[in-house]
Design a protein around this motif. Structure first.
Motif, short mmCIF file in Angstrom:
data_model
loop_
_atom_site.label_atom_id
_atom_site.label_comp_id
_atom_site.label_asym_id
_atom_site.label_seq_id
_atom_site.Cartn_x
_atom_site.Cartn_y
_atom_site.Cartn_z
N PHE A 142 0.76 -1.20 -0.04
CA PHE A 142 0.14 0.07 -0.01
C PHE A 142 0.83 1.31 0.00
O PHE A 142 1.86 1.22 0.45
CB PHE A 142 -0.75 -0.14 0.96
N GLN A 143 0.36 2.16 -0.55
CA GLN A 143 1.15 3.39 -0.66
C GLN A 143 1.30 4.30 0.83
O GLN A 143 2.25 4.89 0.93
CB GLN A 143 0.47 4.48 -1.63
N ASN A 144 0.18 3.99 1.63
CA ASN A 144 0.05 4.37 2.91
C ASN A 144 -0.27 3.45 3.84
O ASN A 144 -1.18 2.46 3.46
CB ASN A 144 -0.67 5.60 2.92
N GLN A 145 0.18 3.24 5.00
CA GLN A 145 -0.20 2.28 6.14
C GLN A 145 -1.60 2.66 6.52
O GLN A 145 -2.36 1.92 6.93
CB GLN A 145 0.80 2.21 6.93
N VAL A 146 -1.68 4.18 6.74
CA VAL A 146 -3.23 4.59 7.10
C VAL A 146 -3.72 5.69 6.09
O VAL A 146 -2.97 6.53 5.80
CB VAL A 146 -2.88 5.37 8.45
N TYR A 147 -4.85 5.24 5.64
CA TYR A 147 -5.63 6.21 4.83
C TYR A 147 -6.57 7.00 5.67
O TYR A 147 -7.48 6.37 6.67
CB TYR A 147 -6.29 5.36 3.80
N ASN A 148 -6.82 8.35 5.17
CA ASN A 148 -7.83 9.19 5.86
C ASN A 148 -8.70 9.73 5.03
O ASN A 148 -8.54 10.28 3.93
CB ASN A 148 -7.18 10.27 6.66
N GLY A 149 -10.07 9.15 5.43
CA GLY A 149 -11.00 9.70 4.45
C GLY A 149 -12.23 10.26 5.36
O GLY A 149 -12.26 10.22 6.60
N SER A 150 -13.15 10.67 4.48
CA SER A 150 -14.26 11.55 5.09
C SER A 150 -15.57 11.36 4.42
O SER A 150 -15.40 11.36 3.00
CB SER A 150 -14.17 12.92 5.50
N VAL A 151 -16.78 11.28 5.00
CA VAL A 151 -18.14 11.13 4.29
C VAL A 151 -18.96 11.93 5.42
O VAL A 151 -18.98 11.80 6.41
CB VAL A 151 -18.45 9.62 4.19
#
Length: 866
Positions: free
Chosen positions: A226-235
């Motif tokens: 994965f490009q990042n170990q932690v992804y941040n998103g919002s909805v």
């Protein structure tokens, strides 16, 4: 049938030549691929390389072509083929032999021209990556048909042989066996292009070089990353199903054209499981995460934690490699909760005439995200305050509404206010959300009565009077009103400010009368207005007071005579156009009681009009000049009468001092003439100069006498040696330290000299007190080495007696040296004064030694009290 190879030339060349690396297949100029022989016996798909060349372009382009028989049963899926089977298929245990193609030359014969046969195209060599060996491992054998006729030496060149990376491949120069020397990594290098050479023993080229293409077969040896170990998103909360939330991306270093590099995604877990465990889904190929259910509510769950798994081999969990990452999905707030007041009614109270006071605090509840526009409250007074006495400010910390007084309220007019307050958010409510019934409330504000100060109706109050009003004149009544209508109170007046002390005020009714004459020209009057301040105080609890200002506009009257200006002037003793003085007048009054002025000379004394004349220049200026041709130098007092234009006019007789002096050609007074005009004659001037000269001579003689006396005092010698003169010296005997000349004593003079010849030869005279006399020294008693304690008193008495009778002892004012260590001493060792330590000792004999040992006898001797 045939397949077609499409080639796009950047230069749009029409003539393109194609070559195939497999001799069983050929490519025509239009890109069609044809078979050169029967291929019905092919048991599995074939793969070869096609090379494209432009007509005039030296560059070469290559591509790989994979062919399979139509209707051929599908090959075994990759997931069912083991690694060992794959290597066995890709790399036969019996390597094939690659021969150099024969050379066919055109020749002319009887049958005509012969067609040249095409050279063989060497098929590519496939080598699996990560092979375990053993190494070196043979790949192919290179052979020339001429090796039977002569000795051949083989070699390879290119990247992987003699170019970086060096020595990946090598060849047996005699037998032509080509080897790979170490495991290959397709992710590091996917293919190699080598050239094989054949030369004789002398190094001469025997065969033309042939191209060898080596392809590294990919193995599934890399996990998706994965490009990042932690992804941040919002909805946003309340989002509909199918809303895109975020995207996660994983890369696989393996060949993405094979299953080894094809990554698929899936969601492993969701935390928390509210409102359902599967609120989100993921696109297995793109990694896009979507919502699949409704019910997102930030007030219940503000963040979701999603564990996403990426697997290669097209998501086959049995054979693929996997990796995981975390997706944090924050549920963003929307204004889906209207603010609600905690009570239906609120109350407060405010003292009258107070501003910027918080009188009531409105509390509100909003479940949206704190300190956001969806949470921040705005308050509005819908009714009950038509004059705008109140304003509701929002407390930014707790969102409360602070009802604040911004305009003073009057108890006598409004004893209470009934306000209707509506609260809303800064951000509008979300679509479909209605305002709550608790978004409005009533606020009751009670007004408290306080003792208000008396108020002057007109403040400041202006009146007009002529100056010169006599004392005791009533000017006006300056009365104040008490705003407290429901309380009867008495108002008393006093004077607060009266700069000229002209006015008096009645304490009960506020009547203003004068105590002195009002003068417009007074220094306390500004712009014809005189101001005084008065105080009005009631007898309430607590007392209150108010101030009022009275402005008296003084009307001018002609009560000031004009004054002549200037007071002094000078003219030449001979009448000339320049020998004249411009005069004017000043008047403290105002128009029309000032100019134009009238200037005239009085009739008495007669010499004034005989010697002088005044001519008018303008309304405010006139000119004074000599009437006669010549007037003796001196100072003259010329009286002039000045009258103003008042009704009636006022006149003033003024004196101007005119200095008449001789003048030069320019009409200016000379220095001598100015002095003469001042009243000093030539004799007086000479006397003054002589006095100044005599004073300077006396000062000079005194200075010379002082210098001569100083020289004589320096040249006169002293009667005694300055070093022996101790009259002005201060000798310090109790100061420690050194460095001062007056303390540099010669201690040798106080010590016992080795030779006394220079002292014995000294003539008799008065005995010196600072020097040892030249006589025999007294003999002091010698103490025995082991004295008996009873002899101590006798020994001390003898020593005192000898010292008192010793004429050689120094006087009491001489320096005594107690630390001198000479060549010998008459005293014995102090160590001999020891006491017996054996048993008790009787000290009663101390009583026999006299009064000096009385204290010791009392301490150690046995007394009668024992």
């Amino acid at each position: 049938s045939s397949e077609r190879v499409k080639f796009e030339d950047c230069q749009h060349s029409k003539a393109v030549d194609f070559e195939s690396s497999d001799p069983n297949f050929s490519v025509r100029p239009d890109g069609s691929v044809y078979t050169e022989q029967e291929v019905a016996n092919l048991s599995e798909p074939v793969q070869f390389m096609v090379t494209a060349r432009g007509g005039h372009d030296p560059h070469i382009w290559e591509t790989t072509v994979k062919l399979a028989l139509a209707g051929h049963p599908p090959s075994v899926p990759m997931s069912q083929i083991g690694v060992e089977d794959m290597i066995a298929r890709a790399w036969d245990s019996n390597p094939r032999v690659i021969k150099f193609p024969r050379k066919h030359q055109r020749s002319s014969s009887a049958n005509g021209l012969r067609r040249q046969k095409r050279d063989w195209v060497i098929p590519p060599i496939n080598v699996p990556e990560n092979s375990r060996g053993p190494f070196p491992q043979m790949l192919v054998r290179i052979r020339s048909d001429q090796d039977l006729e002569k000795g051949i030496r083989y070699s390879i060149t290119g990247a992987g042989a003699d170019q970086p990376p060096i020595d990946v491949y090598n060849i047996d120069p005699v037998h032509g066996k080509m080897f790979v020397t170490r495991p290959l990594d397709r992710e590091e290098r996917a293919s190699y292009h080598l050239r094989a050479h054949a030369v004789d023993m002398n190094g001469n080229k025997v065969e033309s070089p042939i191209d060898l293409y080596i392809y590294v077969i990919d193995m599934n040896d890399n996990r998706p990353e994965f490009q990042n170990q932690v992804y941040n998103g919002s909805v946003a909360e309340g989002s509909k199903p199918g809303t895109l939330v975020m995207q996660v991306t994983a890369n696989d270093s393996d060949d993405d054209t094979t299953a080894n590099g094809m990554v698929r995604y899936r969601i492993l877990s969701q935390t928390p499981h509210m409102p359902i465990p599967n609120m989100f889904t993921i696109n297995s190929e793109t990694g896009d995460i979507f919502t699949v259910a409704a019910g997102l509510d930030r007030e219940k769950v503000s963040q979701y934690t999603i564990i996403v798994q990426a697997t290669d081999m097209e998501g086959n969990l049995n054979f693929g490699l996997s990796n995981t990452a975390t997706a944090l999905i924050s549920v963003t707030d929307i204004n889906d909760n209207p603010p609600e007041l905690t009570a239906r009614t609120f109350s407060g109270e405010v003292p009258e005439n107070r501003v910027n006071v918080v009188v009531a605090n409105l509390t509100v509840i909003d479940r949206d995200q704190p300190h956001s526009p969806n949470w921040a409250a705005q308050y509005r007074i819908a009714s009950g305050d038509p004059q705008g006495h109140f304003l509701i400010r929002t407390n930014p910390v707790n969102n409360d509404g602070m009802v604040t007084v911004v305009k003073p309220v009057d108890y006598e007019q409004n004893r209470a206010f009934m306000l209707t307050v509506i609260v809303s958010n800064k951000a509008p409510l979300a679509s479909g959300i209605q305002s709550s019934l608790q978004s409005s409330a009533g606020v009751t504000i009670s007004v408290q009565d306080v003792n208000e100060p008396p108020v002057f109706p007109s403040n400041p109050k202006s009146i007009r009077f002529e100056e010169g009003v006599p004392a005791g004149t009533t000017l006006t009544v300056f009365a104040a009103q008490d705003p407290d209508l429901f309380i009867h109170q008495n108002v008393r007046y006093s004077k607060l400010s009266d700069p000229a002390n002209w006015l008096r005020i009645n304490r009960t009714n506020g009547q203003i009368t004068t105590m002195a004459v009002l003068d417009r020209e007074s220094m306390y009057v500004r712009n014809n207005i005189y101001e005084a301040t008065f105080l009005a105080a009631d007898n309430g609890s607590p007392p209150a007071s108010g101030t009022g200002t009275l402005q008296i506009h003084l009307i001018d009257v002609n009560d000031n005579a004009p004054v002549l200006m200037p007071k002094e002037a000078q003219v030449c003793e001979r009448a000339s156009p320049r020998s004249r003085v411009n005069i004017t007048a000043s008047d403290a009054d105002a128009d029309p009681h000032v100019g134009p002025f009238v200037f005239e000379l009085p009739s008495y004394p007669p010499s004034v009009r005989r010697n002088w004349t005044v001519s008018r220049i303008s309304g405010d200026y006139a000119q004074l000049r000599l009437r006669i041709p010549y007037l003796d130098a001196g100072v003259y007092d010329v009286p002039i009468i000045v009258s103003d234009s008042g009704n009636p006019p006022l006149s003033n007789r003024s004196i101007i001092k005119v200095k008449v002096c001789p003048c030069d050609d320019n009409g200016d007074c000379t220095t001598t003439g100015a002095v003469a005009a001042a009243g000093l004659g030539t004799g007086a001037i000479i006397a003054i100069l002589i006095c100044i000269i005599i004073l300077l001579i006396m000062v000079l003689v005194f200075v010379m006498w002082m210098k001569r006396r100083e020289k004589e005092r320096q040249a006169k010698p002293l009667l005694i040696d300055p070093e022996d003169d101790v009259r002005d010296n201060i000798l310090k005997y109790d100061e420690e330290g050194g460095g001062e000349e007056d303390q540099d004593y010669d201690l040798s003079q106080l010590q016992q000299p080795e030779a006394l010849d220079h002292i014995i030869c000294k003539p008799a005279g008065v005995r010196r007190v600072d020097e040892r006399p030249v006589i025999a020294e007294s003999q002091y008693p010698v103490r025995p080495s082991l004295p008996h304690p009873g002899d101590i008193g006798d020994f001390i008495n003898d020593g005192l007696r000898a010292a008192d009778n010793d004429p050689t002892a120094p006087p009491y004012d001489s320096l005594l040296v107690f630390d001198y260590e000479g060549s010998g001493s008459t005293a014995g060792s102090v160590s001999s004064l020891n006491s017996s330590s054996s048993g008790d000792q009787d000290y009663d004999y101390l009583n026999d030694w006299g009064p000096r040992f009385k204290k010791l006898a009392d301490l150690y001797g046995g007394g009668d009290d024992d």
